[in-house]
Design an enzyme around this catalytic site. Structure first.
Site, PDB file in Angstrom:
ATOM      1  N   GLY A  87       1.861   3.135   2.255  1.00 14.49           N
ATOM      2  CA  GLY A  87       2.880   3.147   3.315  1.00 14.49           C
ATOM      3  C   GLY A  87       4.173   2.515   2.825  1.00 14.49           C
ATOM      4  CG  HIS A  88       4.387  -1.605   1.824  1.00 10.96           C
ATOM      5  ND1 HIS A  88       3.077  -2.010   1.852  1.00 10.96           N
ATOM      6  CD2 HIS A  88       5.021  -2.310   2.789  1.00 10.96           C
ATOM      7  CE1 HIS A  88       2.922  -2.926   2.794  1.00 10.96           C
ATOM      8  NE2 HIS A  88       4.088  -3.130   3.378  1.00 10.96           N
TER       9      HIS A  88
ATOM     10  CG  HIS B 282      -0.245  -0.321   2.511  1.00  9.46           C
ATOM     11  ND1 HIS B 282       0.638   0.564   3.093  1.00  9.46           N
ATOM     12  CD2 HIS B 282      -0.258  -1.415   3.315  1.00  9.46           C
ATOM     13  CE1 HIS B 282       1.112   0.054   4.213  1.00  9.46           C
ATOM     14  NE2 HIS B 282       0.599  -1.159   4.365  1.00  9.46           N
TER      15      HIS B 282
ATOM     16  CD  GLN C 271       8.603  -5.419  11.900  1.00  5.62           C
ATOM     17  OE1 GLN C 271       8.111  -6.528  11.915  1.00  5.62           O
ATOM     18  NE2 GLN C 271       8.484  -4.619  10.859  1.00  5.62           N
TER      19      GLN C 271
ATOM     20  N   GLY D  18       8.622   0.852   8.816  1.00  4.88           N
ATOM     21  CA  GLY D  18       7.532   1.792   9.128  1.00  4.88           C
ATOM     22  C   GLY D  18       7.312   1.924  10.626  1.00  4.88           C
ATOM     23  CD  GLN D  19       7.460   5.827  14.597  1.00  3.67           C
ATOM     24  OE1 GLN D  19       8.564   5.867  14.058  1.00  3.67           O
ATOM     25  NE2 GLN D  19       7.291   5.916  15.889  1.00  3.67           N
TER      26      GLN D  19
ATOM     27  CB  SER E 148      -0.719  -6.065   4.269  1.00  7.90           C
ATOM     28  OG  SER E 148       0.448  -5.353   3.924  1.00  7.90           O
ATOM     29  NE  ARG E 149      -2.314  -9.436  10.326  1.00  8.14           N
ATOM     30  CZ  ARG E 149      -0.989  -9.438  10.406  1.00  8.14           C
ATOM     31  NH1 ARG E 149      -0.326  -8.323  10.276  1.00  8.14           N
ATOM     32  NH2 ARG E 149      -0.326 -10.568  10.608  1.00  8.14           N
TER      33      ARG E 149
HETATM   34  O1  PAF Z   1       6.904  -5.594   8.723  1.00  7.45           O
HETATM   35  C1  PAF Z   1       6.865  -6.571   7.947  1.00  7.45           C
HETATM   36  O2  PAF Z   1       6.240  -6.553   6.887  1.00  7.45           O
HETATM   37  C2  PAF Z   1       7.619  -7.838   8.331  1.00  7.45           C
HETATM   38  O3  PAF Z   1       7.581  -8.045   9.703  1.00  7.45           O
HETATM   39  C3  PAF Z   1       9.071  -7.870   7.802  1.00  7.45           C
HETATM   40  C4  PAF Z   1       9.902  -6.764   8.447  1.00  7.45           C
HETATM   41  C5  PAF Z   1       9.079  -7.713   6.298  1.00  7.45           C
HETATM   42  C6  PAF Z   1       9.730  -9.203   8.158  1.00  7.45           C
HETATM   43  O4  PAF Z   1       9.061 -10.265   7.574  1.00  7.45           O
END
Ligand code: PAF
Length: 282
Positions: free
Chosen positions: A36-37, A34, A153, A147-148, A186-187
């Site tokens: 964001g990516h 999306h 993560q 992403g923030q 994505s969800r």
């Molecule tokens: O944020 C994500 O989409 C995943 O956790 C990542 C960093 C690609 C690792 O699979």
């Protein structure tokens, strides 16, 4: 834009870019891309010479097998978006390429992962840590972009880079939101139209909590109010709402304007688990 599937295809390309003194940016993703990516890609394009996007739905980070099975896969439209965004390479490894053997290594990020996502998704950050380490080893980027929205993560990956001395920089890119405020994810593709409108409760709760905190209301009172708000939304089930330190992820029982803080929320909307966060004192 060139598609690559194996390290054997990438290694000579990597060497060539290195010899040309070009800096490589990596945007790790699980696809279902999306805006964001696309923001991550644009950041990489502005900071590096060559942008690699990896698309790999990593089975080892899903603590819930159903979530893995239902994870949206939209490869054709992903590739269209990446081509349009000016990506140089897309790394599309198979599960066998990434996991010739199931790793016996276990990553434990200690206190950083005993809370929030780590607490509710046991094993999740072990899977993230291992796959991100593999991507760093295989692609060998100079800069990697995250992403923030996935605040914890980001904290885990910062720790990974420091603990294992990965020779790269990390860049964190702000959360991209839909016009009504829902954090892009994505969800979200799995939400039906009624769930889509109910999902807005995550962002609304964050905004409400922030405004009330800043106007002096007690955190525990705010949590009770928001639990009530969730109870009034039929498909929504609040998993956690916490006021935390955005680097240690320790939770606060009350707010101090002198301490860094963020609010994190996780909730199910129907079967779909969503997360979001908002900085209060950055
Ligand atoms: O944020 C994500 O989409 C995943 O956790 C990542 C960093 C690609 C690792 O699979």
């Amino acid at each position: 834009m060139k598609l690559i599937h194996t390290p054997a295809e990438w290694n000579p390309l990597w060497l060539n870019h290195l010899q040309l003194n070009q800096r490589i940016g990596l945007v790790p993703t699980m696809g279902a891309l999306h805006q964001g990516h696309v923001d991550l890609v644009e950041n990489s394009r502005s900071k590096t010479d060559i942008t690699v996007v990896s698309i790999f739905v990593n089975p080892t980070q899903f603590n819930n097998p159903e979530d893995f099975k239902k994870y949206p896969v939209t490869l054709d439209s992903d590739l269209e978006k990446l081509e349009k965004a000016g990506v140089d390479y897309v790394f599309l490894p198979s599960v066998d390429t990434m996991y010739p053997n199931l790793p016996s290594l276990k990553m434990d990020f200690g206190d950083l992962e005993r809370v929030l996502e780590g607490k509710f998704r046991p094993g999740h950050f072990n899977g993230v840590g291992i796959v991100v380490s593999k991507l760093f080893h295989l692609i060998r980027p100079h800069v990697a972009f995250f992403g923030q929205k996935d605040l914890q993560q980001v904290g885990i990956i910062k720790r990974l880079v420091s603990d294992l001395s990965f020779p790269l920089q990390l860049t964190v890119v702000p959360t991209r939101r839909e016009a009504d405020g829902l954090a892009m994810s994505s969800r979200n593709l799995r939400l039906n139209s009624s769930e889509r409108s109910q999902a807005l409760i995550l962002f609304k709760s964050l905004e409400k909590a922030k405004a009330e905190l800043l106007s002096g209301k007690k955190w525990l009172e705010i949590v009770r109010e928001i639990e009530n708000d969730f109870a009034g939304v039929p498909s929504a089930r609040l998993e956690y709402l916490q006021l935390i330190h955005p680097e240690s992820f320790e939770h606060y029982v009350d707010f101090s304007p002198k301490e860094k803080s963020s609010i994190c929320v996780a909730a199910y909307i129907g079967d779909i688990r969503l997360i979001d966060n908002l900085p209060i004192i950055p």
